[in-house]
Every structure is written in C-alpha cells, then in structure tokens.
Design an enzyme around this catalytic site. Sequence first.
Site, mmCIF file in Angstrom:
data_model
loop_
_atom_site.group_PDB
_atom_site.id
_atom_site.type_symbol
_atom_site.label_atom_id
_atom_site.label_comp_id
_atom_site.label_asym_id
_atom_site.label_seq_id
_atom_site.Cartn_x
_atom_site.Cartn_y
_atom_site.Cartn_z
ATOM 1 N N ASP A 140 0.423 -0.915 0.023
ATOM 2 C CA ASP A 140 -0.135 0.157 -0.402
ATOM 3 C C ASP A 140 0.831 1.596 0.300
ATOM 4 O OD1 ASP A 140 -2.062 -1.313 0.029
ATOM 5 O OD2 ASP A 140 -3.014 -0.875 2.023
ATOM 6 N N MET B 151 1.137 4.017 9.370
ATOM 7 C CA MET B 151 -0.221 4.944 8.184
ATOM 8 C C MET B 151 0.628 6.421 6.984
ATOM 9 S SD MET B 151 -4.207 4.039 7.920
ATOM 10 C CE MET B 151 -2.975 2.462 6.951
#
Length: 383
Positions: A229, A321
Amino acid sequence: MYPCDNCSSVRILKVFLVICLTLVLLQYLINLATYNYVTKFLKDDSYSSHNRSAIGLFFPEVTDFFKNLHSLQSKNVARNVSVNWTLPTVPTTMTVMTTNLSSGTGDIGNLCPLVPPKLVGSLATYKEVLSFEEMQKKYPELQAGGRYKPPDCKSRHRVAIIVPYRNREDQLKILLNNLHPILERQQLDYAIYITELAMPTTFNRALLMNIGYAEAVRDYDFQCFIFHDVDLIPENDKNLYTCPENPRHMSVAIDKFNYKLPYAAIFGGVSALTKDHMIKVNGFSNKYFGWGGEDDDMMKRIQLSGLKLSRAPIELARYKMIKHGRDKSNEVNKQRFKLLYAASKRVQKDGLNSLKYELLKKEYRPLYTWVYAQVNQQDILKS
C-alpha cells in the site's frame, strides 16, 4: 608391587579426560555464542501458528539446506505442476518507453552476505514531501524504472515491489523516499512498480496487483513480489523485503491500530508472495472493484492451496500510516461479502489466468516503473 607403580598412567589419563572435557565445553560455548548472536540480530519470535524460527523466516535457504533432499525434490515437482498459467497477451496498441533490463541474475560471482551488514534496525521515518527531481539527485545509484542491484556482490533476492495507485502523489513521494534506502541496505536486486487504472474505472487494488505482477515478470526474472500500500512506511529495515517458504504478511503492527493486528487472518497492507505462490493461488481475484474484501479473498486462496500464513516478529514488522482523507473515488464495495462467500468456487477461473487489460503506457522513470492500464469493468464482473 608398590602402590604408586601406575601413578603416571593415571595422571596421563586424567589430563586426557580434562582436555576432552575442556574441548567439549569450548565447542558448546562457541555454539551458544553463535546462536545468541544470530537470534539477537533477528529478534527471533513466534510469528506464526507453527512457531517457525526467525532464521527460517528471513533466510529460508538456511533451513532448506538441512531438509531431506528427496522431500525437497518432491515439493519442487509438486509446485511446478500445480498451475499451468500463461501470461496475458500484450495489446499491440500500447505505448512503452523501453529500457535495458538485464534478464540474468547479475555478472558478479560473489553472493551478498546472508545478513546484510549495513542494517540499522529501528528507523526514523521521513515525512517531508521531496520532489521527484530532488529524490533523483538523492539516489543517483538507481537505474531506469527504479531498479537497483548491489554494486559489490550478487544479491540473493530478485524482488518486485508492486504498489497499486490512484491520486496519492504526496504519499507516493514519501514512500519512495523511505523505501529506496531500506531496500538498498538490504542488498536486494529490486524494482518498484506503480500500477494505475485509467479513469473512470472504479479503483481495484487486487486487479492492479495482478497487472503489476504480470508486467514485472515480463521485464525480469523476479522471484519475490511485495504487494505494498502506498500509505504504509516501514519503521525497521530488519523487516526484510524477501519471500520465505510460505506467503508472508509483513505489515503486522501499524500505528493506526496501536501496533496490533485488527484480526487474526488479516493479509492486507504489505504482503510477500513468491512467483510459485502466485501461480499456485492463481494470483488475486480481479472482481473487487471498490474498497474491501480482496485481501480476505487472497487469504482464502492461500488456505485452499495448502500454504500457511507466516508473519514477521511484531517488533520488526512495524509501519506508520500516512494520514489522508477518504478517497471518494474508492467507495466501499457493497458486493464484497457476496464475492467472499463464493471465493472458493472462483479460484480456478478468476485471477491471473483470466486477467485482461490494455496496457496504455509503461514508463521506466528514474524512481519507479509506471504501469498505466485500462480494463472493462463490466466485462470483468460478468465473467
């Protein structure tokens, strides 16, 4: 006969026994010190339900050396005949910027060390957004397409990093600035692939990973594929971007989830599969348009194929993240539970062997390879 006639013989025997015991003790201490060094470096821990060692996880060739040769040959035969998959035909209308990609494994004869010597462990992650031009100057050793090989040894691992992408340029820049130096220190023979679908197609992460895989194997003999990701930044360079014997979930501990697994069977974020794994499970499903479901589908494929999930030790597999707003073009997939329910029935016909796309552009840029493709969403859903 005097009592001490045999004293000399007894003394010699005692000295001999003392020497033997000393040598045995010395060998034990050497073995113990070696074991402690390796396990300290790798922070050995139980990362899966089968309590495999960290050495076997990160360096499968060590454990493979001690396996029975007959069993190893049988396993290889079984893998080779598991799935007969042919790459999809490349359309003749595509636009491709070509580059010179070596098809071999390198001309340098000496293998890189089993443990890369320049790893530092826990890292401070970079959050600044550098321009592509600034990063190109920062990493002059990169070749076209975001390719890199160790300059002074032959890498043990040929790795393609596949990043599904849409409208996340700042996050992509942050990821590249963090990832390239880590992969270089790990002495990998690698390239980074950024895969993107032409609009107005709904975002399909799994389909983009299949496309990235297909285009990567066209370029080079990659044997390991890391599906990554764009918003996840690794915090430890000892979380090696390599492929062990079984599929590996790499992003075990993410700051968003307080560095804990959201649920036991999660396989999303960052994951590693070999070429053999991808063929055996027929890649990812192509049908998950929108957010959610595709990683759970892959987990089912792994279980059905007889493979086992592995995970890195939680203190190594830490990620940050990058904060971002909700992507309005990536709506929740309302059909995901229906697709998951029938996942086991689609494995043999939905995946790499049914992959259809038109390659519009393939550009070997200084920091990465850009793959821009178009698909017919309705045809994929109806098939």
